[in-house]
Design a protein around this motif. Structure first.
Motif, PDB file in Angstrom:
ATOM      1  N   LEU A 149       0.694  -1.247   0.013  1.00 48.73           N
ATOM      2  CA  LEU A 149      -0.053   0.016   0.006  1.00 48.73           C
ATOM      3  C   LEU A 149       0.844   1.196  -0.017  1.00 48.73           C
ATOM      4  O   LEU A 149       0.554   2.272  -0.607  1.00 48.73           O
ATOM      5  N   GLN A 150       1.768   1.274   0.814  1.00 50.47           N
ATOM      6  CA  GLN A 150       2.799   2.393   0.812  1.00 50.47           C
ATOM      7  C   GLN A 150       3.269   2.664  -0.623  1.00 50.47           C
ATOM      8  O   GLN A 150       3.470   3.968  -1.007  1.00 50.47           O
ATOM      9  N   MET A 151       3.784   1.576  -1.385  1.00 48.37           N
ATOM     10  CA  MET A 151       4.594   1.592  -2.606  1.00 48.37           C
ATOM     11  C   MET A 151       3.358   2.268  -3.417  1.00 48.37           C
ATOM     12  O   MET A 151       3.684   3.169  -4.450  1.00 48.37           O
ATOM     13  N   ILE A 152       2.041   1.928  -3.340  1.00 50.31           N
ATOM     14  CA  ILE A 152       0.897   2.301  -4.367  1.00 50.31           C
ATOM     15  C   ILE A 152       0.633   3.509  -3.999  1.00 50.31           C
ATOM     16  O   ILE A 152       0.524   4.261  -5.192  1.00 50.31           O
ATOM     17  N   HIS A 153       0.480   4.011  -2.827  1.00 47.41           N
ATOM     18  CA  HIS A 153       0.264   5.374  -2.520  1.00 47.41           C
ATOM     19  C   HIS A 153       1.023   6.601  -3.112  1.00 47.41           C
ATOM     20  O   HIS A 153       0.968   7.758  -3.309  1.00 47.41           O
ATOM     21  N   GLY A 154       2.287   6.115  -3.185  1.00 44.06           N
ATOM     22  CA  GLY A 154       3.398   6.902  -3.602  1.00 44.06           C
ATOM     23  C   GLY A 154       3.513   7.016  -5.142  1.00 44.06           C
ATOM     24  O   GLY A 154       4.211   8.067  -5.706  1.00 44.06           O
ATOM     25  N   ALA A 155       2.732   6.292  -5.799  1.00 41.66           N
ATOM     26  CA  ALA A 155       2.655   6.365  -7.251  1.00 41.66           C
ATOM     27  C   ALA A 155       1.696   7.883  -7.951  1.00 41.66           C
ATOM     28  O   ALA A 155       0.769   8.127  -7.120  1.00 41.66           O
ATOM     29  N   ASN A 156       1.841   8.169  -9.113  1.00 43.26           N
ATOM     30  CA  ASN A 156       1.017   8.978  -9.530  1.00 43.26           C
ATOM     31  C   ASN A 156      -0.343   8.243  -9.979  1.00 43.26           C
ATOM     32  O   ASN A 156      -0.273   6.946 -10.010  1.00 43.26           O
ATOM     33  N   PRO A 157      -1.330   8.878 -10.448  1.00 42.34           N
ATOM     34  CA  PRO A 157      -2.767   8.257 -10.590  1.00 42.34           C
ATOM     35  C   PRO A 157      -2.594   7.236 -11.855  1.00 42.34           C
ATOM     36  O   PRO A 157      -3.359   6.059 -11.569  1.00 42.34           O
TER      37      PRO A 157
END
Length: 350
Positions: free
Chosen positions: A173-181
């Motif tokens: 989740l941390q990795m995904i939330h740090g990505a752009n839309p």
């Protein structure tokens, strides 16, 4: 034109003479390819010269270089892009070793010595060489170009198997939330279908069924190389992502995920589906401050979570697209309740 350049294969000649197609690659320059083509034409037109050029050939046979080229053409048509690229990389070393040799003249001891040298890199590398070389010679036998495989009696080298690192749910989740839309949509699609990256890259809008709430993924990791479909139900989060992207899509593009790249040769912008995105996960993991993991780890994580929550193995196997139950079991890294119960019994026995 019978002499031309092929990416990853160097200069190549390709011509038909007396009803037979003759081709070879890996030449460093156009002149080398032209000279080799001239010699080959002379040899075919004069069987006596051909016999002198290949003195060790008796009965069914082919040069190693010819066999490699035939296998490359076959792999490009029937196997995945990754398999083809891997084969090209390894084949370059083989051609340096045995390029002009007759396949019948290459014996088990020579290949074994070569494998031992490669084991100095790692036993995993050497084992991959064994698998690909064995497949190469078996291909020759299947095509009735050879009558034996010199790799058959070479055993795989021992390797130390380690437990594969699987990220925690928090790290994912941390990795995904740090990505752009756009990146988030891509990562959620992988995570919520347990699809392989190349399957998601090839995903088109006609593979998305909003009415049935499902996505069809295609894989070539099957015997025979045919693309095999499997239907994955869309959970609510993924359904919303697909609806949003569909509403915002460019109707002239068939792909769900695509980008625009500058092509230096054509000197133009090219629209195409995603290919390898090897640097993306390194960047996102570093940004999130979590240990690096690859796209494929999302398949392992998801499969373990399904197993932990009691989803039947057969269902997990279908979702992952595995033909073999044993392959699916490799993905199940969680400790099941049956194992915990067994150890409780053991504990009570003392």
């Amino acid at each position: 034109m019978s002499v031309y350049f092929v990416k990853m294969k160097g200069w190549r000649y390709d011509f038909t003479l007396k009803g037979e197609r003759l081709t070879a690659s890996w030449f460093k320059t156009k002149r080398e390819a032209m000279n080799a083509e001239a010699k080959r034409k002379e040899a075919v037109n004069n069987p006596q010269i051909e016999a002198e050029t290949r003195p060790d050939q008796t009965g069914t046979d082919i040069t190693f270089l010819e066999l490699v080229n035939l296998r490359l053409d076959h792999s490009e048509a029937y196997h995945s892009k990754k398999y083809y690229i891997d084969f090209v990389c390894y084949a370059k070393g083989w051609v340096k070793q045995w390029g002009d040799r007759s396949c019948r003249g290459i014996n088990n001891n020579e290949i074994y010595s070569f494998i031992l040298k490669r084991s100095k890199v790692s036993n995993c590398t050497a084992n991959k060489e064994i698998r690909l070389l064995k497949a190469l010679f078996n291909f020759g036998i299947k095509k009735k170009l050879l009558d034996s495989n010199p790799v058959d009696e070479i055993d795989f080298l021992p390797v130390e198997k380690k437990i594969k690192y699987i990220p925690s749910g928090d790290n994912v989740l941390q990795m995904i939330h740090g990505a752009n839309p756009d990146q988030q949509d891509y990562l959620w699609t992988i995570a919520l279908t347990l699809g392989r990256v190349n399957e998601i890259n090839a995903l088109c809008w006609n593979d998305v069924d909003f009415e049935k709430k499902s996505i069809t993924l295609y894989t070539r990791k099957k015997k025979g190389g045919s693309k095999t479909p499997r239907v994955i139900p869309m959970p609510d989060r993924l359904l919303e992502i697909m609806k949003k992207r569909f509403a915002q899509r460019d109707s002239t593009k068939p792909w769900v995920f695509w980008h625009r790249n500058w092509d230096r040769k054509k000197k133009a912008w090219i629209d195409k589906p995603y290919t390898e995105r090897s640097q993306l996960m390194k960047i996102l993991c570093k940004r999130a401050g979590v240990r690096y993991f690859r796209f494929h780890a999302l398949r392992h994580y998801g499969a373990s979570q399904l197993d932990h929550r009691g989803v039947p193995l057969g269902s997990i196997q279908k979702i992952l697209g595995h033909e073999n139950r044993a392959t699916t079991e490799i993905y199940l890294h969680s400790v099941g309740q049956a194992e915990r119960t067994a150890m409780d019994v053991l504990n009570e026995s003392f």
